[in-house]
Design a protein around this motif. Structure first.
Motif, mmCIF file in Angstrom:
data_model
loop_
_atom_site.group_PDB
_atom_site.id
_atom_site.type_symbol
_atom_site.label_atom_id
_atom_site.label_comp_id
_atom_site.label_asym_id
_atom_site.label_seq_id
_atom_site.Cartn_x
_atom_site.Cartn_y
_atom_site.Cartn_z
ATOM 1 N N SER A 81 47.436 33.545 126.554
ATOM 2 C CA SER A 81 47.226 33.917 125.156
ATOM 3 C C SER A 81 48.291 33.279 124.268
ATOM 4 O O SER A 81 49.346 32.868 124.734
ATOM 5 C CB SER A 81 47.262 35.442 125.000
ATOM 6 N N SER A 82 47.995 33.232 122.982
ATOM 7 C CA SER A 82 48.947 32.623 122.042
ATOM 8 C C SER A 82 50.210 33.477 121.899
ATOM 9 O O SER A 82 51.267 32.953 121.561
ATOM 10 C CB SER A 82 48.295 32.400 120.687
ATOM 11 N N ALA A 83 50.110 34.773 122.151
ATOM 12 C CA ALA A 83 51.297 35.629 122.086
ATOM 13 C C ALA A 83 52.296 35.231 123.173
ATOM 14 O O ALA A 83 53.509 35.227 122.940
ATOM 15 C CB ALA A 83 50.916 37.096 122.233
ATOM 16 N N TRP A 84 51.809 34.876 124.357
ATOM 17 C CA TRP A 84 52.692 34.432 125.425
ATOM 18 C C TRP A 84 53.288 33.072 125.101
ATOM 19 O O TRP A 84 54.440 32.794 125.440
ATOM 20 C CB TRP A 84 51.964 34.398 126.762
ATOM 21 N N ALA A 85 52.515 32.218 124.444
ATOM 22 C CA ALA A 85 53.041 30.916 124.040
ATOM 23 C C ALA A 85 54.163 31.102 123.023
ATOM 24 O O ALA A 85 55.187 30.417 123.081
ATOM 25 C CB ALA A 85 51.925 30.048 123.463
ATOM 26 N N ALA A 86 53.987 32.041 122.098
ATOM 27 C CA ALA A 86 55.029 32.339 121.110
ATOM 28 C C ALA A 86 56.255 32.940 121.787
ATOM 29 O O ALA A 86 57.394 32.576 121.474
ATOM 30 C CB ALA A 86 54.489 33.286 120.043
ATOM 31 N N ALA A 87 56.029 33.857 122.725
ATOM 32 C CA ALA A 87 57.148 34.480 123.437
ATOM 33 C C ALA A 87 57.913 33.451 124.262
ATOM 34 O O ALA A 87 59.143 33.523 124.364
ATOM 35 C CB ALA A 87 56.630 35.607 124.328
ATOM 36 N N ASP A 88 57.201 32.488 124.832
ATOM 37 C CA ASP A 88 57.841 31.416 125.592
ATOM 38 C C ASP A 88 58.771 30.611 124.691
ATOM 39 O O ASP A 88 59.907 30.335 125.055
ATOM 40 C CB ASP A 88 56.769 30.514 126.211
ATOM 41 N N PHE A 89 58.297 30.283 123.508
ATOM 42 C CA PHE A 89 59.142 29.552 122.551
ATOM 43 C C PHE A 89 60.346 30.390 122.124
ATOM 44 O O PHE A 89 61.478 29.901 122.124
ATOM 45 C CB PHE A 89 58.337 29.137 121.316
ATOM 46 N N VAL A 90 60.122 31.647 121.782
ATOM 47 C CA VAL A 90 61.206 32.513 121.308
ATOM 48 C C VAL A 90 62.274 32.679 122.391
ATOM 49 O O VAL A 90 63.477 32.566 122.104
ATOM 50 C CB VAL A 90 60.667 33.892 120.854
ATOM 51 N N TYR A 91 61.850 32.926 123.630
ATOM 52 C CA TYR A 91 62.834 33.080 124.706
ATOM 53 C C TYR A 91 63.664 31.816 124.879
ATOM 54 O O TYR A 91 64.892 31.880 124.963
ATOM 55 C CB TYR A 91 62.174 33.448 126.037
ATOM 56 N N HIS A 92 63.019 30.678 124.931
ATOM 57 C CA HIS A 92 63.765 29.440 125.174
ATOM 58 C C HIS A 92 64.634 29.060 123.986
ATOM 59 O O HIS A 92 65.712 28.488 124.153
ATOM 60 C CB HIS A 92 62.815 28.309 125.592
ATOM 61 N N LEU A 143 61.494 23.072 122.454
ATOM 62 C CA LEU A 143 60.776 22.138 121.581
ATOM 63 C C LEU A 143 59.343 21.934 122.065
ATOM 64 O O LEU A 143 58.394 22.021 121.271
ATOM 65 C CB LEU A 143 61.529 20.810 121.529
ATOM 66 N N LEU A 144 59.180 21.685 123.356
ATOM 67 C CA LEU A 144 57.832 21.503 123.896
ATOM 68 C C LEU A 144 57.031 22.804 123.862
ATOM 69 O O LEU A 144 55.810 22.777 123.682
ATOM 70 C CB LEU A 144 57.909 20.948 125.314
ATOM 71 N N SER A 145 57.696 23.946 124.005
ATOM 72 C CA SER A 145 56.999 25.233 123.886
ATOM 73 C C SER A 145 56.521 25.463 122.456
ATOM 74 O O SER A 145 55.442 26.021 122.244
ATOM 75 C CB SER A 145 57.913 26.380 124.308
ATOM 76 N N ALA A 146 57.307 25.035 121.485
ATOM 77 C CA ALA A 146 56.882 25.157 120.079
ATOM 78 C C ALA A 146 55.665 24.286 119.813
ATOM 79 O O ALA A 146 54.730 24.699 119.104
ATOM 80 C CB ALA A 146 58.033 24.774 119.155
ATOM 81 N N ILE A 147 55.655 23.088 120.372
ATOM 82 C CA ILE A 147 54.495 22.205 120.204
ATOM 83 C C ILE A 147 53.264 22.823 120.871
ATOM 84 O O ILE A 147 52.169 22.816 120.299
ATOM 85 C CB ILE A 147 54.803 20.803 120.781
#
Length: 152
Positions: A81-92, A143-147
């Motif tokens: 889900s997009s929430a996990w993608a956002a959480a991945d970016f925030v954590y990193h 950076l790649l997680s944000a993309i």
């Protein structure tokens, strides 16, 4: 061969795909380099122990959280889900900030302690190098997680 960035940006991987897709391919190097920071800092002696407390907290916290994060992705608990993608970016991104501050703190303490013991100084220099290398790995991952989050 690693999957292309464009292929992996629309979905979150699970299982062994985390070892072949960007940015998730950085999990293992982050663990190795972060573990080296942890080991090197733990093997040195500083007369006032408090200054390196932040460095140890950051290295242990990020090591444990990255391992947990990698396991979550490996077992597929994220459900793409997009929430996990956002959480991945925030954590990193937070890991970048933590490691950058810890690396600067460690470099400062190393400069102060350089005249006391040359063996410990060399170990501290190694820890500083690995701390900044780990910061770079987390930065690239963020950076790649944000993309990837943008493409969700």
């Amino acid at each position: 061969m690693a999957a292309t960035t464009a292929q992996s940006m629309g979905t979150l991987p699970s299982g062994l795909e985390i070892c072949t897709t960007f940015p998730d391919i950085f999990y293992l190097p982050e663990l190795v380099f972060g573990g080296l920071v942890w080991i090197l800092v733990a093997s040195t002696y500083v007369a006032p122990q408090n200054p390196l407390g932040w460095v140890m907290f950051v290295s242990v916290f990020c090591f444990v959280m990255t391992f947990i994060w990698m396991i979550i992705f490996a077992v597929g608990a994220h459900r793409s889900s997009s929430a996990w993608a956002a959480a991945d970016f925030v954590y990193h991104f937070l890991a970048v900030l933590f490691y950058l501050s810890a690396g600067v703190d460690l470099a400062y303490i190393t400069l102060i302690m350089k005249h006391i013991d040359s063996r410990m100084y060399k170990i501290d220099i190694s820890a500083v190098v690995f701390a900044f290398a780990t910061t770079l790995l987390y930065f690239i991952h963020a950076l790649l997680s944000a993309i990837r989050w943008k493409h969700f």
